[in-house]
Design a protein around this motif. Structure first.
Motif, PDB file in Angstrom:
ATOM      1  N   ASN A  71      18.077  17.659  34.315  1.00 20.96           N
ATOM      2  CA  ASN A  71      18.021  19.102  34.510  1.00 20.96           C
ATOM      3  C   ASN A  71      18.431  19.774  33.209  1.00 20.96           C
ATOM      4  O   ASN A  71      19.550  19.577  32.736  1.00 20.96           O
ATOM      5  N   ILE A  72      17.520  20.553  32.630  1.00 21.45           N
ATOM      6  CA  ILE A  72      17.841  21.304  31.416  1.00 21.45           C
ATOM      7  C   ILE A  72      17.993  22.773  31.791  1.00 21.45           C
ATOM      8  O   ILE A  72      17.082  23.373  32.374  1.00 21.45           O
ATOM      9  N   GLU A  73      19.145  23.343  31.474  1.00 22.63           N
ATOM     10  CA  GLU A  73      19.417  24.749  31.725  1.00 22.63           C
ATOM     11  C   GLU A  73      19.295  25.529  30.424  1.00 22.63           C
ATOM     12  O   GLU A  73      19.547  24.997  29.341  1.00 22.63           O
ATOM     13  N   GLY A  74      18.962  26.803  30.544  1.00 24.53           N
ATOM     14  CA  GLY A  74      18.967  27.637  29.358  1.00 24.53           C
ATOM     15  C   GLY A  74      18.278  28.962  29.573  1.00 24.53           C
ATOM     16  O   GLY A  74      17.645  29.207  30.607  1.00 24.53           O
ATOM     17  N   ASN A  75      18.424  29.808  28.567  1.00 26.72           N
ATOM     18  CA  ASN A  75      17.815  31.130  28.583  1.00 26.72           C
ATOM     19  C   ASN A  75      16.410  31.038  27.991  1.00 26.72           C
ATOM     20  O   ASN A  75      16.256  30.769  26.797  1.00 26.72           O
ATOM     21  N   PRO A  76      15.373  31.270  28.781  1.00 29.64           N
ATOM     22  CA  PRO A  76      14.012  31.120  28.256  1.00 29.64           C
ATOM     23  C   PRO A  76      13.627  32.224  27.282  1.00 29.64           C
ATOM     24  O   PRO A  76      12.612  32.097  26.581  1.00 29.64           O
ATOM     25  N   PHE A  77      14.427  33.287  27.230  1.00 26.77           N
ATOM     26  CA  PHE A  77      14.123  34.401  26.332  1.00 26.77           C
ATOM     27  C   PHE A  77      14.749  34.229  24.947  1.00 26.77           C
ATOM     28  O   PHE A  77      14.436  34.986  24.027  1.00 26.77           O
ATOM     29  N   ALA A  78      15.655  33.262  24.787  1.00 25.96           N
ATOM     30  CA  ALA A  78      16.299  33.060  23.483  1.00 25.96           C
ATOM     31  C   ALA A  78      15.276  32.492  22.505  1.00 25.96           C
ATOM     32  O   ALA A  78      14.705  31.416  22.742  1.00 25.96           O
ATOM     33  N   PRO A  79      15.009  33.167  21.404  1.00 25.38           N
ATOM     34  CA  PRO A  79      13.942  32.714  20.505  1.00 25.38           C
ATOM     35  C   PRO A  79      14.332  31.457  19.726  1.00 25.38           C
ATOM     36  O   PRO A  79      15.522  31.205  19.496  1.00 25.38           O
ATOM     37  N   PRO A  80      13.347  30.686  19.295  1.00 24.82           N
ATOM     38  CA  PRO A  80      13.640  29.527  18.442  1.00 24.82           C
ATOM     39  C   PRO A  80      14.267  29.978  17.132  1.00 24.82           C
ATOM     40  O   PRO A  80      14.064  31.100  16.665  1.00 24.82           O
ATOM     41  N   ARG A  81      15.038  29.083  16.551  1.00 25.06           N
ATOM     42  CA  ARG A  81      15.636  29.320  15.232  1.00 25.06           C
ATOM     43  C   ARG A  81      15.992  27.970  14.641  1.00 25.06           C
ATOM     44  O   ARG A  81      15.818  26.927  15.276  1.00 25.06           O
ATOM     45  N   GLU A  82      16.511  27.971  13.438  1.00 25.38           N
ATOM     46  CA  GLU A  82      16.844  26.702  12.783  1.00 25.38           C
ATOM     47  C   GLU A  82      17.823  25.907  13.648  1.00 25.38           C
ATOM     48  O   GLU A  82      18.867  26.406  14.037  1.00 25.38           O
ATOM     49  N   GLY A  83      17.470  24.693  13.946  1.00 26.66           N
ATOM     50  CA  GLY A  83      18.329  23.835  14.739  1.00 26.66           C
ATOM     51  C   GLY A  83      18.173  23.982  16.231  1.00 26.66           C
ATOM     52  O   GLY A  83      18.812  23.268  17.006  1.00 26.66           O
ATOM     53  N   TYR A  84      17.318  24.925  16.675  1.00 25.60           N
ATOM     54  CA  TYR A  84      17.109  25.135  18.108  1.00 25.60           C
ATOM     55  C   TYR A  84      15.653  25.530  18.318  1.00 25.60           C
ATOM     56  O   TYR A  84      15.244  26.631  17.943  1.00 25.60           O
ATOM     57  N   PRO A  85      14.849  24.670  18.934  1.00 26.05           N
ATOM     58  CA  PRO A  85      13.417  24.952  19.045  1.00 26.05           C
ATOM     59  C   PRO A  85      13.047  25.904  20.169  1.00 26.05           C
ATOM     60  O   PRO A  85      11.893  26.328  20.253  1.00 26.05           O
ATOM     61  N   GLY A  86      14.014  26.231  21.028  1.00 25.82           N
ATOM     62  CA  GLY A  86      13.721  27.051  22.196  1.00 25.82           C
ATOM     63  C   GLY A  86      13.680  26.213  23.457  1.00 25.82           C
ATOM     64  O   GLY A  86      13.366  25.012  23.421  1.00 25.82           O
ATOM     65  N   LEU A  87      13.989  26.843  24.590  1.00 25.19           N
ATOM     66  CA  LEU A  87      14.076  26.107  25.842  1.00 25.19           C
ATOM     67  C   LEU A  87      12.743  25.493  26.242  1.00 25.19           C
ATOM     68  O   LEU A  87      12.678  24.319  26.632  1.00 25.19           O
ATOM     69  N   LEU A  88      11.663  26.256  26.161  1.00 25.82           N
ATOM     70  CA  LEU A  88      10.382  25.712  26.595  1.00 25.82           C
ATOM     71  C   LEU A  88       9.922  24.567  25.704  1.00 25.82           C
ATOM     72  O   LEU A  88       9.327  23.598  26.201  1.00 25.82           O
ATOM     73  N   SER A 105      23.413  35.307  27.292  1.00 25.36           N
ATOM     74  CA  SER A 105      23.177  35.749  25.920  1.00 25.36           C
ATOM     75  C   SER A 105      23.706  34.712  24.938  1.00 25.36           C
ATOM     76  O   SER A 105      24.460  33.809  25.305  1.00 25.36           O
ATOM     77  N   ASP A 106      23.308  34.843  23.681  1.00 31.61           N
ATOM     78  CA  ASP A 106      23.683  33.857  22.666  1.00 31.61           C
ATOM     79  C   ASP A 106      25.194  33.658  22.567  1.00 31.61           C
ATOM     80  O   ASP A 106      25.679  32.544  22.441  1.00 31.61           O
TER      81      ASP A 106
END
Length: 253
Positions: A71-88, A105-106
């Motif tokens: 099960n992966i939890e997270g905010n689907p609206f948080a945009p990708p950035r360096e070191g984090y590709p995004g939830l989807l 929120s972040d």
């Protein structure tokens, strides 16, 4: 029977406080499953303060050979950035059994409220479609008193996860009856709308049994903070086994 999914984020917090590789979230996940847990939960955040994308990939690869859910939890609206590709993107790469969408929120220390679907529903709708196309079951984090629970079904959610923080606070204050009633009503509404029900946040050995006895049809509980805290004193395997005994001892209404 309710499935226990252990959130191993706090293992990563301890590792990251020192740097290096220890303690290992993957090693912790292996201990949890061996002790009777039915799944593993992770909640990667963009700031990488605990579970990292690298942890997600490693745990997912190992779980493919296990009889357990990821099960992966997270905010689907948080945009990708360096070191984090995004939830989807993480879900596309790892194909977890379940994606739990949470409106944190972040900078938020921990999840502390569910979605307002009248505000965010149309933004969520295409994301739910994408996740389900990947083969993920989708669960939305919801407050027990939300007027939007039926809307979650209309958007395409398979489950809701009841935010149980207010219940845990009421339990600690000595009277959780009203909160339990609210959670039971929310779970009934979800089932009548065609969804299944998960629950999580501040559930513990002390309050879990009462919750499951009062709230019918809970498919999964995701527990991390309290479980890992108890494991500091009693050991991880023994603590997971104790939670499984609590669940096994409950005959749900």
């Amino acid at each position: 029977m309710t499935v226990l999914s252990v959130n191993v984020n706090k293992i990563a917090v301890l590792r990251n406080s020192r740097g290096g590789l220890l303690p290992s979230p993957l090693a912790a996940a292996k201990v949890c499953l061996a002790a009777g847990a039915g799944g593993i939960t992770v909640h990667p955040r963009p700031d990488r303060r605990h579970i990292t994308p690298e942890d997600v990939y490693e745990i997912a690869a190992w779980l493919k050979g296990q009889q357990a859910e990821f099960n992966i939890e997270g905010n689907p609206f948080a945009p990708p950035r360096e070191g984090y590709p995004g939830l989807l993107a993480l879900c596309e790469a790892t194909r977890p059994a379940q994606a739990t969408l949470v409106p944190d929120s972040d900078g938020q220390i921990t999840s502390d409220h569910g979605f307002n679907l009248r505000q965010d529903g149309e933004r969520l709708r295409p994301l739910l479609r994408e996740l389900k196309a990947m083969g993920c079951r989708v669960s939305l984090f919801m407050d027990a008193d939300s007027p939007d629970i039926e809307l979650a079904a209309e958007l395409g959610a398979d489950r809701i996860e009841l935010y149980t923080g207010p219940y845990a606070e009421a339990w600690d204050a000595g009277d959780a009856s009203a909160s339990l009633t609210l959670c039971a009503q929310a779970a009934l509404r979800a089932r009548e709308a065609g969804m299944q029900v998960n629950a999580g946040h501040d559930l513990s050995q002390a309050n879990l049994g009462a919750f499951l006895r009062a709230v019918a049809g809970v498919e999964e509980v995701s527990i991390g903070h309290a479980l890992i805290g108890e494991a500091v004193y009693d050991g991880l395997a023994a603590t997971v086994a104790a939670y499984v005994r609590v669940i096994d001892g409950v005959r749900q209404p």
